[in-house]
Structure formats: C-alpha cells, structure tokens
Design a protein around this motif. Structure first.
Motif, short mmCIF file in Angstrom:
data_model
loop_
_atom_site.label_atom_id
_atom_site.label_comp_id
_atom_site.label_asym_id
_atom_site.label_seq_id
_atom_site.Cartn_x
_atom_site.Cartn_y
_atom_site.Cartn_z
N ASP A 12 0.58 -0.82 0.15
CA ASP A 12 0.36 0.02 0.29
C ASP A 12 0.85 1.30 0.02
O ASP A 12 0.60 2.45 -0.30
CB ASP A 12 -0.88 0.14 0.96
CG ASP A 12 -2.14 -1.15 1.31
OD1 ASP A 12 -2.71 -1.33 -0.20
OD2 ASP A 12 -2.54 -1.86 2.25
N THR A 13 2.02 1.73 0.32
CA THR A 13 2.77 2.22 0.53
C THR A 13 4.12 2.17 -0.45
O THR A 13 4.42 0.92 -0.50
CB THR A 13 3.54 2.76 1.68
OG1 THR A 13 4.22 1.46 2.49
CG2 THR A 13 2.15 3.24 2.97
N ALA A 14 4.32 2.87 -0.77
CA ALA A 14 5.87 3.38 -1.59
C ALA A 14 7.11 2.20 -0.67
O ALA A 14 7.19 2.72 -0.03
CB ALA A 14 6.12 4.30 -2.11
N ALA A 15 8.08 2.22 -1.80
CA ALA A 15 9.23 1.91 -0.79
C ALA A 15 10.28 2.38 -0.35
O ALA A 15 11.11 2.16 0.69
CB ALA A 15 10.39 0.66 -1.81
N ASP A 16 9.84 3.69 -0.46
CA ASP A 16 11.13 5.00 -0.04
C ASP A 16 10.12 5.75 0.52
O ASP A 16 9.95 6.44 1.41
CB ASP A 16 11.21 5.62 -1.38
CG ASP A 16 10.06 6.32 -2.58
OD1 ASP A 16 8.97 5.82 -2.59
OD2 ASP A 16 10.74 7.48 -3.15
N ALA A 17 8.78 5.16 1.17
CA ALA A 17 7.48 5.62 1.61
C ALA A 17 7.80 6.19 3.23
O ALA A 17 9.21 5.50 3.60
CB ALA A 17 5.98 5.30 1.69
N GLU A 18 7.66 6.82 4.02
CA GLU A 18 7.45 6.59 5.67
C GLU A 18 7.41 5.72 6.63
O GLU A 18 6.14 5.17 5.64
CB GLU A 18 6.94 7.69 6.35
CG GLU A 18 7.25 7.55 7.40
CD GLU A 18 5.95 8.31 8.32
OE1 GLU A 18 5.60 8.34 9.72
OE2 GLU A 18 5.29 9.43 8.01
N ARG A 19 8.19 5.02 6.76
CA ARG A 19 8.71 3.56 7.80
C ARG A 19 7.62 3.70 8.71
O ARG A 19 8.05 4.09 9.79
CB ARG A 19 10.08 3.13 8.12
CG ARG A 19 11.25 3.30 7.16
CD ARG A 19 11.18 1.89 5.85
NE ARG A 19 11.32 1.07 7.01
CZ ARG A 19 11.14 0.03 5.79
NH1 ARG A 19 11.05 -0.11 4.42
NH2 ARG A 19 11.77 -1.50 5.96
N LEU A 20 7.02 3.19 8.82
CA LEU A 20 6.01 2.67 9.84
C LEU A 20 6.10 1.04 10.91
O LEU A 20 7.41 0.69 9.96
CB LEU A 20 4.53 2.40 9.22
CG LEU A 20 3.91 3.75 9.00
CD1 LEU A 20 2.50 3.31 8.48
CD2 LEU A 20 3.80 5.10 9.66
N ILE A 21 5.47 0.75 11.57
CA ILE A 21 5.45 -0.46 12.37
C ILE A 21 5.28 -1.69 11.59
O ILE A 21 6.22 -2.71 11.99
CB ILE A 21 5.16 -0.59 13.56
CG1 ILE A 21 3.46 -0.57 13.51
CG2 ILE A 21 5.59 0.66 14.66
CD1 ILE A 21 2.98 -0.90 14.72
N ARG A 22 5.46 -1.25 10.21
CA ARG A 22 4.95 -2.15 8.90
C ARG A 22 4.51 -2.08 8.16
O ARG A 22 4.16 -0.44 8.55
CB ARG A 22 3.83 -3.58 9.36
CG ARG A 22 2.82 -3.94 8.76
CD ARG A 22 1.48 -4.88 9.51
NE ARG A 22 0.62 -5.48 8.50
CZ ARG A 22 1.52 -6.45 8.14
NH1 ARG A 22 2.17 -7.55 8.43
NH2 ARG A 22 0.02 -7.12 6.97
N ARG A 23 5.20 -2.03 7.03
CA ARG A 23 4.80 -2.10 5.50
C ARG A 23 3.22 -2.66 5.52
O ARG A 23 3.28 -3.61 4.64
CB ARG A 23 5.35 -1.94 4.58
CG ARG A 23 5.52 -1.23 2.68
CD ARG A 23 6.89 -1.84 2.30
NE ARG A 23 6.31 -0.80 1.16
CZ ARG A 23 6.87 -1.37 -0.09
NH1 ARG A 23 8.05 -1.82 0.64
NH2 ARG A 23 6.98 -1.01 -1.10
N PRO A 24 2.38 -1.73 5.15
CA PRO A 24 1.30 -1.86 5.31
C PRO A 24 1.06 -2.56 3.58
O PRO A 24 1.44 -2.04 2.79
CB PRO A 24 0.21 -0.44 5.20
CG PRO A 24 1.09 0.12 4.83
CD PRO A 24 2.19 0.10 5.28
#
Length: 681
Positions: free
Chosen positions: A521-533
């Motif tokens: 759901d998010t790009a590889a270079d997007a903000e890192r969250l506790i999990r990549r949705p």
C-alpha cells in the motif's frame, strides 16, 4: 489559542485546532517530544464526516479538565484517516487483532517508538454500558506506564512482532480462472439476501465492486443469476432511504437490512462507484431506473461536491443543525434529509402533502427518530401522476435547501477523484452528457496540475488549491490511473493514456515486490511505520492492490505492454486465493479477472473525422459495449496518440472499427450492428 493543527490542510484536523488538547499532527517531532518527556502517545484517528468522532470530540477533547489530564500525561497526536490511510491501516489492524472489532474514532496508546500497547475506539465521558470513561482509560494507561513499564514494553513488542509476521496467501500466483470465478459467484449466491437485495445482514453497505463483477460475469458468460442479483440489489438501494430521493446520491450505508435508514454521510467514493455501476446496469439492460439514478448521482457530485478548483470534495457530514426554533441549534444526524407529515404539509399544503407521504413512505409513526421519516419509494411509481410528483419533488428540494446544510469536507483525495473521473466520463458518454465529461476533465486537470510533482509522483490530498504534504499511496496511483484510462477512451485524447502510464510505472517500480509480484500500500521509499501496510481486500472502495491490478491490465490492453500485463496477472493471483472464500471483499479484483478472461477486448475506431454521423454512431457503439473491461481508442488513421490505432485503415473509405485481443484483430467492420454483436457477449 489554536494548537499545532491550525496550520494543517485537513478539514478534520482543523476542526480540532481550537481544542484545549495540545494536539500534534503525525510527525517525527511528536514522537521525539514523547521520548523527551518520557510519556506515552495518544493516537486519535478519525475523519471529518464521522458522527462518533464529532461526539467524542465534543464530550472529551473540548472539555478543559479532560484536556488537562491528557496534556499532562501524554503527547496527543491527531490523524485524518483519509489523509494518512497507511497510518490508519497499520493501527486498525492492531486494534482489530486485539479487540476483534474496529471503528472510528480509533484510540490507540503508543510508546515513543510508535509501538501500540492499548486500544479502543469511542470512549464516553462517563462509564456507560460496560465501557470505562475516557478519563478512566487515561488514568489506567498512565498507571501502567509509570508502574509496569516492562509489561507495557513486552505487550508492545509482541504486537509489533505479530503484525510483522502476518503474511498474505497468494495461492500459486496464477490469476483466477473459470473455476475460481464460478466458485466466487456461488459464494455470493449463498450470502445474497433474496428478499431485500445486497449481501449479509445489517448494517448493509452498497456492494458496488461486487455488482461490477456480477455485471461483467453476466456479460461474459450469460449467467442470468449474476445479472438478477445485480439488478435487484440496485433497485432495492435506489428505492430505499439510502438513496437521496430528492437530490440524488447515496448515503454511506444502511443501518437496517431493508435499505431504509441510512447513516447519512455522503462519501465521494461511494457515489462515484455507484454512479458508474448504475450506468453499466443501464448499458446492460436499458433500465430506466438505472439511467435516472446514474444521472442524478452524477449531477449530485457535480452540484454538491465539486470544488472551486475543479476537483471533488471528500464528503458531506451526516449531522447538521436541526433548525430548532428555540435557537438551541442541536447538531443532529439526518436532520437535513428527514421529514414529518407536518413538515410536508407546511411545504406543500395538505393535498399535495398526502400524495407526497404516500409516494415517499412518510408516516405518522416515522421510520427514523422522533416521528420523522427517511424518504423512500415503497410503491411502484406508475400509480402516481408523474408530472405532479416531479413538481412535489422540486418543491421539497427547494424547501430542504433552506435548512442548515451538512458540513462539507473540502479535502480533495486523489484516489477518490480518480474514481469520480472514471464515473463521470463514462456516464457522460453513455447518456450524451458532454458537461459530465467536461467535469471529469476538469478534475483530471487539477490532479495533474496540483497533485503530480515533476517526477509524476502523487500527493494524496489538496485543499483550496494547495497540495498537502503526504505522499500518495497505492490506491491513489491505481484509481487515478483508472480515471485517466477511462478519460482516454471517452475523449480520444492520448495524453491521458500517457499520464496513466507514468503513474503505473511508479506502481511497478515502487509498490511491487519484484519476485512475487505482490503489491504494497505504500511505496518502498515511503515513511517507515511499524509495518509496511499491505491489504488486497476491498473495503468501502477498491483496495489499492485490486485498483492497481485493474489499471495495469487496461493499460496493457491499450499499449500491448507485456510488463504491465504480466504485473496485472501476478497481482490477480491473490484474487484466485481469496475469491472463492471471501468474494464480497475482492469484488474489484474479480471484476478485473473477468476482463482478463475476456481478453480484455481492444477496440480501435478510425475515421477521417468524428463529426460524421456514421463515425459518431460507430464510436458510440464501441463505448456502449458490455465486454468486460474493454478499452476504446479512436482517432484518424494517421494518429499516433494511441498504439491501438497504428496501422488501422479505413475500409472502403468509411469509418471502421477493429475488435482485437492482444493486438490480434477480427475482421474490421463499418457496421454498428456487427460491432455491437462483437462487443456484447
């Protein structure tokens, strides 16, 4: 004094800018502040048209004593879920895993490392129905933080590990075949409500994406049961209270199984999807009801949701001032839309009020609250004088316009505008309404001008002509590409195909796992969250995964691009795994699979010019074809805007249509009837 939210563009965040709570927007600085103060983070997630979000805000966030407790012991972070769907998705997954349910407002307590450890949704200001008060929750969390920190850290770490370890089943990676599609249809048949239309029990949401699958499956296979479910569901919704019988457009969902009482907020994505569905139902059946609802819904979007910049606002609130004569100004859900017999009489006079009450199902007891009724069409309209009813409807609509209107969330969301562009373009083409196509072009121009940066990366939102700061997610790229591709077919302007290709190149490069073909759901270079949705299942709108798969397939049909087709087929592998088990939640993917099984068909229409009536008739026939996911390109024989037109020549000097699959074409035709036959199953 305003808090930090005063500088945000989100209407939802701005609604909290005057709270005594010392809110922070989601930011690294907020978590650094929590780390510096050694306090937990309260994450509150909602959206502008959310009824219970407003309730909790009024009860707790506007209360000074509650704010004092919150400010002293926490860093409070407010998030608009429509602006940051990635943040919402990650923590909602945690809430649902821990509590078995979710919803908004979402209330989550985090460590300064953004790890969740306590969850909830709405909390009342005083204990109620077994729920603790919000103040009790705050005190309990603080006690745990201060006295049992090791336990908090252990819980947070376990939750993060559990979320990180979750994997999606892709099956063997192959797209759905005939067997999986048949199993999905059987599963839908089992869950179908034959008496009321729709699927499952209350609350009932409009099954837009499932209906699109049913229509395509019928077009491809002739399965009458699929068409019957689609047609009956659409009729029950259109005749129910979930549909605005005066102004057009649909509410978000029905609280009952009979589609009578809606949750009154009107969302752009629902109306875009349903507008398109009803246009496609008309295309398949010629239903006059479907025609009326498609056009009224399109007109509603243009009239009430279009912004000054040409985009489309996100939503209308469920609540509005009830117009109390005593000046109390209560904010009440549905106040703008419901009627009592007395209000009908005041607006229409006694005689016409009796007709209106019978026609719209308004009773003395009422179907909603406090004796008010939601307007619906419980009887067949044919027994009423059509001209008289039209006059009554116009007078009631004018009287309703005098009521305090629901608030509008003016935020322009890229994904939902992509859905609106597709709906308005195709509805305009179906019903010869160039003004609707023009509105679609206006929204597309806004997205290009304001939401695309110089590398063709999307910003998620804008407001008042100002782009937001948050990066687009996968659904933005998939839905905007879908809108641009529909616009390319309807307008014959290849620039929209070009823009769609730029967006889909980002999908391939930044959102796709190069080995498995899975999508994030998010790009590889997007903000890192506790999990990549990562979620392939549809919710109220198509998932980013299925939206991107569908757009990749259409783009491949337009251009012959093998990488895009291969990516679409790999992405649809998850639909082969999920479709037979949970078909209600992968409707958009099942619809895309129908297009794949049909080709999809590629239609090229060439002519010296499209002012010629013969050329216009051939083009209109192409645009009205029901072949699942068919793409249309049209232009002069020497046009270089569409790859489908390359090498296509006129036949005997007449406008000519080519129907192809994988760029291999049947014999060209100049006869609209032969073209219609070739495109209708």
């Amino acid at each position: 004094m305003p808090n930090r939210l005063a500088d945000e563009t989100s209407p939802y965040l701005l609604q909290h800018a005057e709270n005594p709570v010392d809110w922070w927007p989601w930011s690294a600085e907020a978590f650094e502040e929590a780390r510096r103060r050694d306090v937990p983070v309260l994450l509150s997630v909602g959206y502008s048209s959310c009824h219970w979000c407003h309730v909790m805000a009024h009860e707790s966030f506007e209360d000074q004593e509650t704010a004092d407790v919150l400010n002293a012991g926490f860093v409070a972070v407010k998030v608009d879920r429509e602006e940051r769907p990635d943040v919402d998705a990650v923590y909602m997954e945690a809430v649902q895993a821990a509590t078995g349910q979710g919803g908004w407002p979402m209330t989550v307590f985090l460590t300064p490392d953004a790890e969740p450890f306590y969850f909830g949704t709405y909390f009342p200001p005083a204990p109620r129905h077994g729920m603790p008060s919000f103040r009790q929750v705050l005190e309990g969390v603080r006690q745990a933080w201060d006295g049992r920190r090791d336990e908090v850290a252990e819980v947070a770490g376990k939750i993060v590990r559990d979320l990180s370890g979750r994997e999606i089943s892709y099956g063997d990676g192959s797209p759905p075949g005939e067997q999986q599609q048949a199993q999905a249809l059987l599963g839908l048949t089992r869950e179908y409500d034959a008496q009321r239309g729709g699927f499952g029990g209350a609350p009932k949401f409009p099954p837009s994406m499932v209906i699109e699958f049913l229509l395509r499956h019928h077009a491809r296979t002739g399965a009458e049961g699929a068409l019957q479910m689609a047609r009956d569901t659409c009729e029950r919704m259109a005749r129910g209270g979930i549909y605005d019988q005066l102004g057009g457009g649909f509410a978000r969902y029905s609280v009952d199984r009979d589609w009578i009482v809606p949750h009154f907020e009107k969302m752009l994505y629902d109306n875009a999807l349903l507008c398109r569905v009803y246009a496609h139902l008309w295309r398949a059946t010629g239903s006059e009801l479907a025609r009326r609802v498609a056009l009224e819904t399109a007109d509603f979007m243009v009239r009430e949701l279009r912004t000054a910049e040409g985009g489309f606002a996100s939503a209308l609130d469920a609540d509005s001032d009830d117009g109390s004569e005593d000046g109390s100004g209560r904010h009440v859900e549905g106040a703008y839309y419901v009627w009592t017999p007395g209000q009908l009489a005041e607006a229409l006079g006694e005689d016409d009020a009796r007709t209106a009450a019978e026609y719209f199902g308004v009773t003395e007891k009422g179907t909603f609250e406090e004796g008010a009724s939601v307007l619906q069409l419980p009887q067949q309209e044919g027994v009423f004088d059509a001209e008289k009813v039209a006059g009554i409807r116009a007078r009631l609509l004018a009287r309703r316009a005098e009521r305090p209107a629901p608030g509008r969330d003016d935020k322009v969301v890229a994904a939902w505008n992509g859905l609106a562009i597709a709906a308005l373009a195709e509805t305009g083409a179906c019903f010869d309404r160039p003004d609707l196509v023009e509105a679609a072009v206006g929204a597309a121009d806004l997205l290009v001008r304001l939401h695309l940066d110089d590398q063709a990366r999307l910003f998620r939102t804008s407001k008042d002509g100002r782009a937001g700061i948050h990066a687009g997610v996968l659904e933005d790229y998939g839905d905007v590409a879908e809108g641009f591709l529909a616009l390319a077919s309807v307008t014959g302007e290849g620039v929209w195909l070009e823009f769609a290709g730029l967006l889909l190149d980002h999908v391939l490069a930044r959102f796709t796992d190069p080995e498995s073909g899975a999508l994030y759901d998010t790009a590889a270079d997007a903000e890192r969250l506790i999990r990549r949705p990562q979620d392939p299942t549809d919710n109220a709108a198509p998932s980013g995964w299925t939206a991107a798969a569908a757009a990749l397939l259409s783009y491949a049909a337009h251009t012959g691009s093998e990488p895009h087709r291969t990516a679409a087929e790999k992405a649809l592998g998850v639909v082969a795994a999920l479709g037979p088990r949970v078909p209600r939640f992968v409707g958009w993917g099942l619809a895309a699979a129908e297009a794949l099984l049909d080709g999809p068909r590629e239609v090229a229409v060439v002519a010296e010019g499209f002012e010629d009536p013969a050329a216009r008739e051939l083009l209109r026939t192409a645009l009205l074809g029901t072949a699942p996911g068919a793409v249309v390109a049209y232009g002069a024989t020497d046009s270089d805007e569409f790859p489908l037109l390359a090498g296509r020549s006129l036949r005997d000097g007449e406008p000519t249509a080519y129907v192809c699959r994988n760029f291999t074409c049947d014999a060209p035709t100049t006869d609209p009837e032969r073209l219609r036959t070739a495109l209708n199953g």
